[in-house]
Write a protein that holds these residues in place. Structure first.
Motif, mmCIF file in Angstrom:
data_model
loop_
_atom_site.group_PDB
_atom_site.id
_atom_site.type_symbol
_atom_site.label_atom_id
_atom_site.label_comp_id
_atom_site.label_asym_id
_atom_site.label_seq_id
_atom_site.Cartn_x
_atom_site.Cartn_y
_atom_site.Cartn_z
ATOM 1 N N ALA A 134 0.779 -1.158 0.042
ATOM 2 C CA ALA A 134 -0.061 -0.052 0.029
ATOM 3 C C ALA A 134 0.758 1.100 -0.080
ATOM 4 N N PHE A 135 1.876 1.115 0.644
ATOM 5 C CA PHE A 135 2.903 2.411 0.836
ATOM 6 C C PHE A 135 3.583 2.588 -0.423
ATOM 7 N N ARG A 136 3.839 1.360 -1.504
ATOM 8 C CA ARG A 136 4.506 1.852 -2.893
ATOM 9 C C ARG A 136 3.393 2.313 -3.485
ATOM 10 N N ASP A 137 2.178 1.803 -3.602
ATOM 11 C CA ASP A 137 1.059 2.443 -4.348
ATOM 12 C C ASP A 137 0.583 3.971 -4.171
ATOM 13 N N ILE A 138 0.664 4.312 -2.870
ATOM 14 C CA ILE A 138 0.637 5.469 -2.470
ATOM 15 C C ILE A 138 1.736 6.429 -3.000
ATOM 16 N N SER A 139 2.948 6.168 -2.886
ATOM 17 C CA SER A 139 3.924 6.897 -3.562
ATOM 18 C C SER A 139 4.016 6.815 -5.053
#
Length: 352
Positions: A134-139
């Protein structure tokens, strides 16, 4: 918030108290040959020895070198990091932050792939892997939307809080991330509309609204809220049409004074109750269309519609409301200075 100590004290017992053991700070290390009360003890890190500086007697060996592992070029006021490694991420608190990467070169034996699978299973749990994904998608989405890193960090914090509290269980991951980015944009005073977030993340407006409403109730983000829920770390921010003017005017290549005039028109319309109940996007687009004709910078309504993301009829409807009360919205100073002219305003007929 006070955290429990790892080793709690035992309950007091009646009877003779046990002696407490503590290091004796009065003990000093001196050379047994020199017997100097003020010894000159030198640490030779190159050899790992503790040596007397006067007679050369080795007092200890295999000492640990606590200095930095590299040469620092910082000045006296700068920090000298003594350990290697990247900076710790507060968002990953409680999780392993040291990664091991398995190489692909294995001579075609297939061992590298098996090692990669074993490392992925052993390093992180399923919840940690989902959080990292999820953090990678947000970035990625914030980079595609040209949003600053501050918004990405706020969205990650909000997603982590919602994941810990299980606020959006059962909702699609893309919708949850989109709602977090939408709220983060408001918190950082870089607002984006629902339509823009939906076009970026390909999430339907209905699902995005449901996720936003759930987070809005959980973190007390209702418009007009005086303060957020204690400990939530999120404050209520209301997006107005003034926040959208800068971006819209820049996309339309309008002069710098256009933003200030559009803002004054919107504020005056709000004071007189003109176009109340309309969305901020519609009011911003109508104010720009009204100000362009007022100042002689004619812009096609089609261009304003494509930038604001609303229909041409909606912009013309707000313009007609402003045109009906134009005497209250246009300042006399603008007309005296020659900036504005009421005669430039065309009469828009309602389409029925």
């Amino acid at each position: 918030m006070s955290y429990p100590k790892p080793f709690p004290l035992a309950a007091p017992t009646k009877g003779p108290q046990q002696p407490t053991f503590a290091p004796d700070l009065s003990v000093r290390l001196i050379c047994p040959d020199c017997r100097d009360p003020n010894p000159n003890i030198i640490e030779e890190f190159g050899r790992g020895d503790l040596v007397c500086g006067q007679c050369g007697l080795v007092l200890g060996d295999r000492i640990v070198d606590t200095r930095s592992e590299w040469r620092t070029f910082a000045n006296d006021e700068g920090d000298d990091p003594s350990r290697v490694g990247a900076a710790s991420d507060p968002l990953m608190e409680g999780m392993e932050q040291l990664d091991t990467v398995i190489g692909f070169k294995d001579g075609g034996s297939g061992i590298a792939r098996e090692l990669q699978r074993a490392a992925s299973r052993s390093q992180n749990t399923r919840s940690e892997r989902n959080l990292l994904s999820a953090f990678r998608d947000i970035s990625t989405w914030c980079d595609q939307f040209s949003l600053p890193k501050t918004i990405s960090d706020i969205a990650k914090q909000l997603y982590k809080r919602s994941d810990e509290e299980k606020l959006l269980r059962g909702k699609p991951l893309d919708a949850v991330i989109a709602a977090c980015i939408f709220i983060a944009c408001r918190q950082a005073h870089v607002p984006r509309t629902f339509r823009e977030i939906c076009n970026l993340t390909h999430v339907s407006k209905k699902v995005l609204g449901q996720c936003y409403k759930a987070l809005e109730q959980a973190f007390n983000l209702t418009p007009g809220a005086a303060a957020a829920r204690p400990g939530s770390g999120v404050s209520a921010v209301v997006t107005g049409p003034e926040d959208l003017l800068i971006r819209y005017c820049n996309h339309l290549a309008l002069p710098a004074n256009m933003q200030a005039i559009c803002k004054d028109i919107i504020v005056a319309a709000r004071e007189h109750g003109i176009a109340d109940g309309r969305s901020p996007v519609s009011i911003a687009g109508g104010a720009i269309y009204f100000a362009c004709h007022l100042l002689g910078h004619s812009k096609p309504v089609k261009d304003i519609s494509s930038v604001a993301g609303v229909s041409e009829g909606t912009i013309k409807l707000v313009y007609r409301l402003y045109y009906a009360e134009r005497e209250k919205l246009v300042k006399k100073e603008w007309i005296k200075d020659g900036k504005a002219s009421l005669e430039r305003l065309p009469v828009e007929q309602s389409s029925k």
